[in-house]
Design an enzyme around this catalytic site. Structure first.
Site, PDB file in Angstrom:
ATOM      1  N   CYS A  79       0.869  -1.178   0.000  1.00 51.98           N
ATOM      2  CA  CYS A  79       0.000   0.000   0.000  1.00 51.98           C
ATOM      3  C   CYS A  79       0.906   1.229   0.000  1.00 51.98           C
ATOM      4  O   CYS A  79       2.100   1.135   0.219  1.00 51.98           O
ATOM      5  CB  CYS A  79      -0.876   0.037   1.251  1.00 51.98           C
ATOM      6  SG  CYS A  79      -1.884  -1.415   1.436  1.00 51.98           S
ATOM      7  N   ARG A 104       1.957   1.283  -5.958  1.00 49.04           N
ATOM      8  CA  ARG A 104       2.108   0.376  -4.803  1.00 49.04           C
ATOM      9  C   ARG A 104       0.805  -0.333  -4.485  1.00 49.04           C
ATOM     10  O   ARG A 104       0.781  -1.277  -3.693  1.00 49.04           O
ATOM     11  CB  ARG A 104       2.579   1.142  -3.573  1.00 49.04           C
ATOM     12  CG  ARG A 104       3.944   1.782  -3.663  1.00 49.04           C
ATOM     13  CD  ARG A 104       4.277   2.524  -2.385  1.00 49.04           C
ATOM     14  NE  ARG A 104       4.346   1.630  -1.261  1.00 49.04           N
ATOM     15  CZ  ARG A 104       5.444   0.966  -0.907  1.00 49.04           C
ATOM     16  NH1 ARG A 104       6.535   1.113  -1.615  1.00 49.04           N
ATOM     17  NH2 ARG A 104       5.454   0.152   0.111  1.00 49.04           N
ATOM     18  N   TRP A 155      -3.744  -1.772  -1.443  1.00 48.38           N
ATOM     19  CA  TRP A 155      -3.716  -3.038  -2.177  1.00 48.38           C
ATOM     20  C   TRP A 155      -4.263  -4.061  -1.203  1.00 48.38           C
ATOM     21  O   TRP A 155      -3.614  -4.401  -0.217  1.00 48.38           O
ATOM     22  CB  TRP A 155      -2.285  -3.377  -2.599  1.00 48.38           C
ATOM     23  CG  TRP A 155      -2.214  -4.494  -3.584  1.00 48.38           C
ATOM     24  CD1 TRP A 155      -2.581  -4.464  -4.896  1.00 48.38           C
ATOM     25  CD2 TRP A 155      -1.769  -5.834  -3.338  1.00 48.38           C
ATOM     26  NE1 TRP A 155      -2.379  -5.692  -5.478  1.00 48.38           N
ATOM     27  CE2 TRP A 155      -1.884  -6.551  -4.543  1.00 48.38           C
ATOM     28  CE3 TRP A 155      -1.278  -6.507  -2.234  1.00 48.38           C
ATOM     29  CZ2 TRP A 155      -1.526  -7.883  -4.663  1.00 48.38           C
ATOM     30  CZ3 TRP A 155      -0.915  -7.838  -2.350  1.00 48.38           C
ATOM     31  CH2 TRP A 155      -1.058  -8.508  -3.556  1.00 48.38           C
ATOM     32  N   ASN A 182       0.300   0.194   6.439  1.00 44.09           N
ATOM     33  CA  ASN A 182       0.782  -0.685   5.368  1.00 44.09           C
ATOM     34  C   ASN A 182       1.425  -1.887   6.060  1.00 44.09           C
ATOM     35  O   ASN A 182       2.232  -1.724   6.966  1.00 44.09           O
ATOM     36  CB  ASN A 182       1.800   0.067   4.507  1.00 44.09           C
ATOM     37  CG  ASN A 182       2.396  -0.821   3.416  1.00 44.09           C
ATOM     38  OD1 ASN A 182       1.792  -1.816   3.044  1.00 44.09           O
ATOM     39  ND2 ASN A 182       3.578  -0.470   2.935  1.00 44.09           N
ATOM     40  N   GLY A 183       1.038  -3.102   5.647  1.00 43.86           N
ATOM     41  CA  GLY A 183       1.609  -4.306   6.266  1.00 43.86           C
ATOM     42  C   GLY A 183       0.484  -5.256   6.640  1.00 43.86           C
ATOM     43  O   GLY A 183      -0.658  -5.073   6.238  1.00 43.86           O
ATOM     44  N   GLU A 193      11.725 -15.021 -17.982  1.00 43.83           N
ATOM     45  CA  GLU A 193      11.425 -13.595 -17.775  1.00 43.83           C
ATOM     46  C   GLU A 193      10.518 -13.073 -18.877  1.00 43.83           C
ATOM     47  O   GLU A 193       9.574 -12.310 -18.619  1.00 43.83           O
ATOM     48  CB  GLU A 193      12.722 -12.802 -17.705  1.00 43.83           C
ATOM     49  CG  GLU A 193      12.561 -11.302 -17.556  1.00 43.83           C
ATOM     50  CD  GLU A 193      11.763 -10.883 -16.324  1.00 43.83           C
ATOM     51  OE1 GLU A 193      11.538 -11.716 -15.426  1.00 43.83           O
ATOM     52  OE2 GLU A 193      11.318  -9.711 -16.289  1.00 43.83           O
ATOM     53  N   LYS A 221       6.806 -11.396 -18.297  1.00 42.91           N
ATOM     54  CA  LYS A 221       6.389 -10.086 -18.820  1.00 42.91           C
ATOM     55  C   LYS A 221       5.056 -10.195 -19.546  1.00 42.91           C
ATOM     56  O   LYS A 221       4.131  -9.437 -19.324  1.00 42.91           O
ATOM     57  CB  LYS A 221       7.438  -9.535 -19.808  1.00 42.91           C
ATOM     58  CG  LYS A 221       8.606  -8.751 -19.327  1.00 42.91           C
ATOM     59  CD  LYS A 221       8.381  -7.901 -18.153  1.00 42.91           C
ATOM     60  CE  LYS A 221       8.803  -8.666 -16.970  1.00 42.91           C
ATOM     61  NZ  LYS A 221       8.875  -8.328 -15.688  1.00 42.91           N
ATOM     62  N   GLU A 252       2.083 -10.902 -17.133  1.00 45.52           N
ATOM     63  CA  GLU A 252       1.646  -9.896 -16.163  1.00 45.52           C
ATOM     64  C   GLU A 252       1.068  -8.643 -16.804  1.00 45.52           C
ATOM     65  O   GLU A 252       0.320  -7.930 -16.155  1.00 45.52           O
ATOM     66  CB  GLU A 252       2.744  -9.551 -15.162  1.00 45.52           C
ATOM     67  CG  GLU A 252       3.996  -8.978 -15.687  1.00 45.52           C
ATOM     68  CD  GLU A 252       5.006  -8.732 -14.554  1.00 45.52           C
ATOM     69  OE1 GLU A 252       6.186  -8.658 -14.865  1.00 45.52           O
ATOM     70  OE2 GLU A 252       4.624  -8.610 -13.390  1.00 45.52           O
ATOM     71  N   HIS A 283       9.125 -33.344 -22.753  1.00 46.66           N
ATOM     72  CA  HIS A 283       8.746 -34.164 -21.575  1.00 46.66           C
ATOM     73  C   HIS A 283       7.356 -33.799 -21.076  1.00 46.66           C
ATOM     74  O   HIS A 283       7.110 -33.762 -19.884  1.00 46.66           O
ATOM     75  CB  HIS A 283       9.802 -33.974 -20.479  1.00 46.66           C
ATOM     76  CG  HIS A 283      11.171 -34.372 -20.925  1.00 46.66           C
ATOM     77  ND1 HIS A 283      11.588 -35.678 -20.993  1.00 46.66           N
ATOM     78  CD2 HIS A 283      12.199 -33.627 -21.413  1.00 46.66           C
ATOM     79  CE1 HIS A 283      12.831 -35.731 -21.462  1.00 46.66           C
ATOM     80  NE2 HIS A 283      13.222 -34.500 -21.727  1.00 46.66           N
ATOM     81  N   LYS A 291       3.542  -3.173  -7.022  1.00 48.54           N
ATOM     82  CA  LYS A 291       4.958  -3.031  -7.361  1.00 48.54           C
ATOM     83  C   LYS A 291       5.858  -3.698  -6.337  1.00 48.54           C
ATOM     84  O   LYS A 291       6.880  -4.256  -6.677  1.00 48.54           O
ATOM     85  CB  LYS A 291       5.330  -1.555  -7.471  1.00 48.54           C
ATOM     86  CG  LYS A 291       6.768  -1.305  -7.921  1.00 48.54           C
ATOM     87  CD  LYS A 291       7.048  -1.918  -9.276  1.00 48.54           C
ATOM     88  CE  LYS A 291       8.483  -1.810  -9.681  1.00 48.54           C
ATOM     89  NZ  LYS A 291       8.774  -2.610 -10.893  1.00 48.54           N
TER      90      LYS A 291
HETATM   91  C1  AGP Z   1       8.078  -8.601 -12.068  1.00 48.56           C
HETATM   92  O1  AGP Z   1       7.737  -7.852 -13.219  1.00 48.56           O
HETATM   93  C2  AGP Z   1       7.160  -8.299 -10.903  1.00 48.56           C
HETATM   94  N1  AGP Z   1       7.031  -6.908 -10.667  1.00 48.56           N
HETATM   95  C3  AGP Z   1       7.552  -9.112  -9.673  1.00 48.56           C
HETATM   96  O2  AGP Z   1       7.764 -10.449 -10.080  1.00 48.56           O
HETATM   97  C4  AGP Z   1       8.809  -8.623  -8.931  1.00 48.56           C
HETATM   98  O3  AGP Z   1       9.962  -8.882  -9.699  1.00 48.56           O
HETATM   99  C5  AGP Z   1       8.917  -9.391  -7.609  1.00 48.56           C
HETATM  100  O4  AGP Z   1       7.780  -9.085  -6.833  1.00 48.56           O
HETATM  101  C6  AGP Z   1      10.184  -9.064  -6.821  1.00 48.56           C
HETATM  102  O5  AGP Z   1      10.203  -7.693  -6.521  1.00 48.56           O
HETATM  103  P1  AGP Z   1      11.582  -7.070  -5.963  1.00 48.56           P
HETATM  104  O6  AGP Z   1      12.595  -7.186  -7.057  1.00 48.56           O
HETATM  105  O7  AGP Z   1      11.242  -5.651  -5.635  1.00 48.56           O
HETATM  106  O8  AGP Z   1      11.977  -7.860  -4.756  1.00 48.56           O
END
Ligand code: AGP
Length: 613
Positions: A2, A27, A79, A105-106, A486, A490, A493, A509, A608
């Site tokens: 958040c 966030r 969030w 937040n938490g 990766e 991308k 997401e 496999h 994020k």
């Molecule tokens: C990747 O595009 C995402 N935003 C997510 O997988 C991110 O890499 C992951 O949450 C780790 O975040 P960090 O690098 O801030 O620890």
């Protein structure tokens, strides 16, 4: 998860809070709210959805916010973790008396017990959240001193928190506390701010104080009193942030993600700047604080990370083993602390995290420290919790990454890992000329990225052809296997297409059963060792009628004759290949998501920084 922002000072707090929230939306953005003190009253406005909805509700309450006399307030963009995104669950939350407002937040792990106990004492709850218990607790602990009440309430909490509280008795005060969720204080002239991260306050001041776990602070427009949870004053240095608000803006790009994709030549250049020793052909990583003997004492490396950072770590595994000859493994950070990991005193645990706040990665750091390992980190956010708790590591200096989908973080993390492998390698068996060659290759990375970016138009054209696919495979070998992971992440997401990354050899496999003409495969077939094997895999896919798009080294007609489309990558070594290649995959995913009309910078369900387990 958040975003929190607070303000006390000479300006109208409402406009300052709304401006700060807008910069924190990445966030978390399913609901928002603010509370201000005006004429001795607490005024509260909330909304479901993004900050723009809150702005509408604020305008209804204060038609001319500039005329408001509320100079102290707190705000929150959420969030959801406990309770649906509703107005009732949005922060700030009030206590029963309406004297106190809090934003949090938490995750408060023991909130159910606290809530039950408070209800037995007559407290009435209006939300399903864990956070609301804080408002009632602080009211109960309050005896006229807001900071003392925040400390007393904090002692009753289990779990993680970064919270701020205001009270009608104290028109200019905000009390804050943190444990596990980031909080930073902005030091202004006759004004003071607090926020979850510096993006929210960089427009007002470049002087910031990062709070540590179990720090509390009482702020007024001209005073900052920082104490520990036992109410003992502590001193925290004032840091100067090295980027301005413009860096956190889109600079004319349609999306933060596109801006950050195109920033990668500069971001990687910032990561490598000042990090080469051209006398002995090694890298300079003073942040590791390790002497040559200490470097030589490392006998094993365990990389702990999540998501994109874990994919970068998987590339790093190849580097550390192939270049430096150090046994290396990559651990999913969420698993690390629960699997009773074997950490000897000559094991280095390397945490990789863009935000430096990911809860699982932070927990892995703490587990590793507890087991006596050598702990280091690769972070992007200066002063982040993981950076401070490891006390040893490398900052990417990539600038703020606002798009939820990581892009420049990955390329800069991989570059930083290559620099580390060079350092360890030259500390061991890597010869001078090998070190010199590797340095030349690393210095050339920004140029290679520029060459891929120059092909963005070609990539966009190809991407549009596949924008209607509902399933995708990304396959690769060697360092291009984690690169394929990766690329799939991308696409998943930001376009919501079901995309799977696989080792190319693994398809036969089982997964090959899924291949058919509407399941495209993106094969990473750069001209590096293993290309002949990937050609066989491409033929296996073609035989099942899957369209195949390939990344290929510029001029490689063998691949272009075999496949339906090509994403051209400039010639480079297998160690360097993941970086320009992933840029092509980032653009490919971006243009597909754009064609599908997706919300690219803030994809559904994502945030994020995942600061809860
Ligand atoms: C990747 O595009 C995402 N935003 C997510 O997988 C991110 O890499 C992951 O949450 C780790 O975040 P960090 O690098 O801030 O620890």
């Amino acid at each position: 998860m958040c975003g929190i922002v607070g303000y006390t000072g000479k300006r109208c707090s409402i406009t300052t809070l709304l401006d700060g929230l807008a910069r924190l939306e990445y966030r978390g953005y399913d609901s928002a709210g603010l509370a201000v003190l005006e004429d001795g009253q607490l005024k509260l406005v909330k909304s479901v959805g993004k900050v723009k909805n809150l702005k509408k509700n604020v305008a209804a309450t204060w038609p001319n916010p500039e005329k408001c006399t509320a100079s102290t307030g707190i705000a929150h963009t959420r969030w959801a973790t406990h309770g649906e995104p509703t107005e009732a669950n949005a922060h700030p939350h009030l206590d029963g008396s309406g004297k106190f407002a809090i934003v949090h937040n938490g995750i408060i792990d023991n909130y159910l017990d606290l809530r039950k106990h408070l209800q037995e004492q007559g407290c009435v709850f209006k939300s399903e959240t864990d956070s609301e218990v804080l408002a009632h607790l602080i009211h109960q602990c309050y005896e006229g001193d807001l900071l003392h009440a925040a400390a007393a309430a904090s002692k009753k909490l289990k779990g993680t928190f970064g919270f701020a509280v205001i009270c009608t008795d104290k028109p200019e005060e905000i009390a804050v506390a943190r444990r596990g969720s980031p909080l930073v204080i902005g030091v202004g002239n006759n004004e003071t701010l607090i926020a979850s991260d510096i993006a929210a306050i960089a427009a007002y001041t470049k002087r910031v104080i990062f709070l540590n776990d179990d720090d509390l602070a009482l702020i007024t427009p001209d005073k900052i009193d920082i104490r520990n949870i036992e109410n003992v004053p502590v001193s925290r240095e004032i840091a100067k942030i090295d980027w301005d608000v413009a860096a956190a803006e889109k600079n004319g790009y349609e999306h933060f993600m596109l801006k950050e994709i195109f920033e990668q030549p500069e971001a990687v250049a910032n990561t490598i700047r000042g990090r080469f020793d051209n006398k002995v052909f090694t890298s300079i990583m003073s942040g590791l604080n390790m002497s040559p003997d200490e470097l030589a004492s490392v006998k094993r490396i365990v990389i702990a990370a999540c998501g994109t950072s874990m994919n970068a770590g998987m590339v790093g595994e190849y580097y550390f083993e192939d270049i430096a000859g150090i046994p290396t493994e990559v651990e999913q950070a969420a698993e690390f602390r629960y699997r009773n990991p074997i950490i000897e005193d000559n094991t280095m645990v390397l945490a990789i995290s863009q935000s430096g706040e990911t809860a699982d990665t932070l927990a892995a750091v703490r587990e590793a420290k507890n087991k006596g390992g050598i702990v280091a980190a690769i972070n992007n956010v200066v002063g982040s919790t993981i950076a401070r708790e490891t006390g040893r590591g490398i900052y990417l200096h990539a600038g703020p990454e606002i798009g939820v989908a990581s892009t420049k973080a990955f390329t800069c993390q991989v570059t930083a890992l290559l620099l580390m492998a060079l350092l360890f390698g030259r500390n061991r068996r890597l010869e001078r000329h090998e070190g010199k060659n590797l340095i030349n290759d690393i210095k050339n990375i920004p140029e290679l990225i520029k060459q891929v970016l120059a092909r963005a138009g070609e990539i966009e054209k190809i991407a549009k052809k596949y924008a209607k696919a509902e399933n995708f495979f990304f396959i690769g070998r060697g360092c291009l296997y984690p690169t394929a992971l990766e690329g799939a992440l991308k696409l998943k997401e930001i376009s919501y297409i079901h995309a799977e990354g696989y080792h190319a050899a693994e398809l036969k496999h089982g997964p090959i059963a899924l291949l058919e003409e509407n399941v495209p495969v993106l094969a990473l077939a750069n001209d590096i060792p293993g290309k002949d094997k990937i050609i066989a895999n491409i033929q296996e896919c073609k035989a099942r009628k899957s369209p195949v798009i390939a990344t290929a080294t510029v001029g490689d007609t063998e691949i272009s004759e075999l496949t339906d489309d090509i994403l051209w990558i400039p010639h480079c070594s297998s160690f360097i290949a993941p970086i320009p290649t992933v840029v092509a995959l980032q653009l490919f995913s971006y243009y597909i998501a754009k064609e599908r009309g997706c919300e690219i910078d803030q994809p559904r369900n994502l945030a994020k920084s995942v600061t809860v387990e």
